[in-house]
Structure formats: structure tokens, C-alpha cells
Design a protein around this motif. Structure first.
Motif, mmCIF file in Angstrom:
data_model
loop_
_atom_site.group_PDB
_atom_site.id
_atom_site.type_symbol
_atom_site.label_atom_id
_atom_site.label_comp_id
_atom_site.label_asym_id
_atom_site.label_seq_id
_atom_site.Cartn_x
_atom_site.Cartn_y
_atom_site.Cartn_z
ATOM 1 N N LEU A 125 0.961 -1.213 0.122
ATOM 2 C CA LEU A 125 -0.009 0.083 -0.190
ATOM 3 C C LEU A 125 0.977 1.364 -0.088
ATOM 4 O O LEU A 125 1.847 1.259 0.471
ATOM 5 N N SER A 126 0.334 2.135 -0.619
ATOM 6 C CA SER A 126 1.000 3.581 -0.467
ATOM 7 C C SER A 126 0.739 4.245 0.881
ATOM 8 O O SER A 126 -0.104 4.047 1.496
ATOM 9 N N ASP A 127 1.962 4.957 1.234
ATOM 10 C CA ASP A 127 1.731 5.786 2.509
ATOM 11 C C ASP A 127 1.188 6.762 2.800
ATOM 12 O O ASP A 127 0.735 7.275 3.569
ATOM 13 N N LYS A 128 0.941 7.490 1.435
ATOM 14 C CA LYS A 128 0.149 8.442 1.232
ATOM 15 C C LYS A 128 -1.343 8.394 1.212
ATOM 16 O O LYS A 128 -2.100 7.763 0.294
ATOM 17 N N VAL A 129 -2.104 8.703 2.569
ATOM 18 C CA VAL A 129 -3.381 8.720 2.511
ATOM 19 C C VAL A 129 -3.750 10.082 2.299
ATOM 20 O O VAL A 129 -3.629 10.853 3.231
ATOM 21 N N PRO A 130 -4.797 10.233 1.519
ATOM 22 C CA PRO A 130 -5.456 11.500 1.623
ATOM 23 C C PRO A 130 -6.092 12.159 2.671
ATOM 24 O O PRO A 130 -6.673 11.237 3.361
ATOM 25 N N THR A 131 -6.254 13.262 2.868
ATOM 26 C CA THR A 131 -7.244 13.762 3.817
ATOM 27 C C THR A 131 -8.418 13.892 3.435
ATOM 28 O O THR A 131 -8.577 13.884 2.032
ATOM 29 N N GLU A 132 -9.573 14.067 3.984
ATOM 30 C CA GLU A 132 -10.970 14.203 3.497
ATOM 31 C C GLU A 132 -10.915 15.443 2.668
ATOM 32 O O GLU A 132 -11.556 15.515 1.974
#
Length: 268
Positions: A125-132
Motif C-alpha cells: 500500500l501507498s503511505d500517502k493517505v489523502p485527507t478528507e
């Protein structure tokens, strides 16, 4: 239908921002059997989830399933922390310069560092989780692009028709050909997840939609057609429902197309 030899996450985002992504007639927003993903089960949505995910894919793979030879699979992190899987085809036609993403499904996947997808295998998985807020900003950028887009959507309509199965495809292709013959300068677009036909700077005069047991041809006109089609709620929604066993009356439908094109009933 043909696809490019390779497809990148950047190319997917570019196609979305060029308004070259449509929802397939058989589009599904669900999970594969046995997958539990409670936070997203409350309602995956086309505009709110599929489009922002397409603009934020971290991995794209060709679909390995034997019955999806032209398919692609993409993965994106969701702002809630999970992962979305999107299934899509890349449609192109020799006479059309624009490729079209035809999204067939969106579903949830659980995992923190890796997930095991039943078709693709193990995915880091990518470490970049977007914010809402970032997720919403993607959606707004796409909506702004759609509002500004004034190009002819013939490629999108052809992609939609190509995605229809069996007899529904035949009915839609026949109707599209009749419209072309009777209104040679017709403009096309996929609006509200269905194909529309219009006269530039005058309005939309026809559309069609596919249901489980019938295809509905709708004529959008300021006045009643002569003779009136068998169903509809008013002059701007006169319709003909065709089931698998029905035969399309080309002469009558052509007459309705000519009348509706002369008096479009839906604003441009």
C-alpha cells in the motif's frame, strides 16, 4: 475495443480531468464476496468516491482474469484509511482521437501495509493517505472541468454503447445510427450516466438508458410528437420501451428523431 499496451496512474488522472471517464451501464459499487469493509459499506458513490480515487491511483495493473482481456484494475487509498479497487476498460475507436475510461466497478479492500487482492495478488500500500479535504478538492476540480467541457462526446457515447451486452447493444447502436442519419450535425454527450443527443446551442432532444429487461428511448421535446410515443410524463419526456423480443420500428423512430431535433426540449 482496443487498449493501450500500458497505462499509468498519471494517464488515468489526465483522462479524468479531460472529462474522458464514464460509468459503465453495468457499473457496480460493492465488495467482492467475503470482503468486509465496514466503513465504506455505507455507500460507495460514483462522484464522491470513484472520481477522486481515479485521480489518486497509486497502482494500475492489467486485469488477469480470462474473461476480462481488455480490463484494467487500479488501487487508491481512501481518506478513511482503507483502499479502493476500481475496475475499468480503456475504450478507443479508430475514428475517434479520444480514449475513454469505462469504469465497471468500485469496491473496498482492508489492510494497513499490504493487501492481498484475489486477482492481482499481494499489493504494497501507498503511505500517502489523502485527507478528507484533499479528497473533496479532487472531486471539485473534476466537477469544474465537466462544467467547462464543450467538446462533442461521440467517443464517450460509443464507449457506452460498446459496453452494453447482446441485444441491448444492438438496440442502442441502431438508435444511434438513426439519430446520425436524421440529424447529421448531432452533438453527443454522456450526461447523468446515459447518452444524450443534441443540437448545438439549441438543446438536447433525445437520450436512451438501459435497464435489466428493456432499453428506454426518450425524446426530449418542447411539444408532443405525432403520433405520441406510448409512454412518458410530458412532451419533454416521451418514451418508447423496447424489450428483447421487440423490433425497433426504424421509420417511426426516425420520424420522432426528426421532430424532436427540430424542437429540442432540454437546455444546452
Amino acid at each position: 475495443m482496443s487498449v493501450s499496451d500500458s497505462l499509468t496512474t498519471q494517464r488515468v488522472s489526465e483522462l479524468v480531468m479531460a472529462n474522458r471517464a464514464i460509468r459503465a451501464p453495468n457499473y457496480r459499487a460493492d465488495h467482492d464476496e467475503g470482503v468486509r469493509f465496514t466503513d465504506l459499506e455505507r455507500g460507495l458513490q460514483w462522484g464522491a468516491d470513484a472520481i477522486p480515487a481515479l485521480m489518486g491511483l497509486f497502482r494500475v495493473e492489467q486485469d488477469a482474469r480470462d474473461d476480462h482481456p481488455d480490463g484494467w484494475v487500479g488501487f487508491a487509498r481512501h481518506w478513511r484509511g482503507g483502499t479502493l479497487r476500481l475496475d475499468f476498460d480503456l475504450f478507443s475507436a479508430p475514428e475517434e482521437p479520444d480514449e475513454i475510461l469505462v469504469v465497471t466497478a468500485i469496491s473496498g479492500r482492508e489492510g494497513e501495509k499490504t493487501i492481498v487482492d484475489e486477482n492481482v495478488g499481494e499489493i504494497e500500500l501507498s503511505d500517502k493517505v489523502p485527507t478528507e479535504e484533499e479528497w473533496e478538492e479532487r472531486r471539485k476540480r473534476y466537477q469544474a472541468t465537466r462544467r467547462k467541457d464543450d467538446t462533442d462526446g461521440s467517443a464517450a457515447v460509443k464507449a457506452y454503447i460498446a459496453a452494453l451486452p447482446d441485444w441491448k447493444h444492438e438496440v442502442a447502436a441502431q438508435f444511434d445510427q438513426i439519430v446520425q442519419q436524421e440529424a447529421p450535425h448531432v452533438r453527443r454527450a454522456v450526461k447523468y450516466h446515459q447518452p444524450f443527443y443534441g443540437v448545438e446551442d439549441q438543446g438536447w432532444f433525445a437520450s436512451f438508458s438501459a435497464f435489466s429487461k428493456h432499453v428506454k428511448l426518450t425524446f426530449v421535446c418542447e411539444t408532443y410528437l405525432d403520433p405520441e410515443p406510448p409512454s412518458g410524463t410530458g412532451p419533454d419526456r416521451q418514451a418508447l420501451d423496447l424489450k428483447k423480443t421487440d423490433t425497433l420500428d426504424e421509420e417511426q423512430v426516425a420520424s420522432w428523431v426528426r421532430q424532436a431535433a427540430d424542437d429540442p426540449g432540454m437546455g444546452w
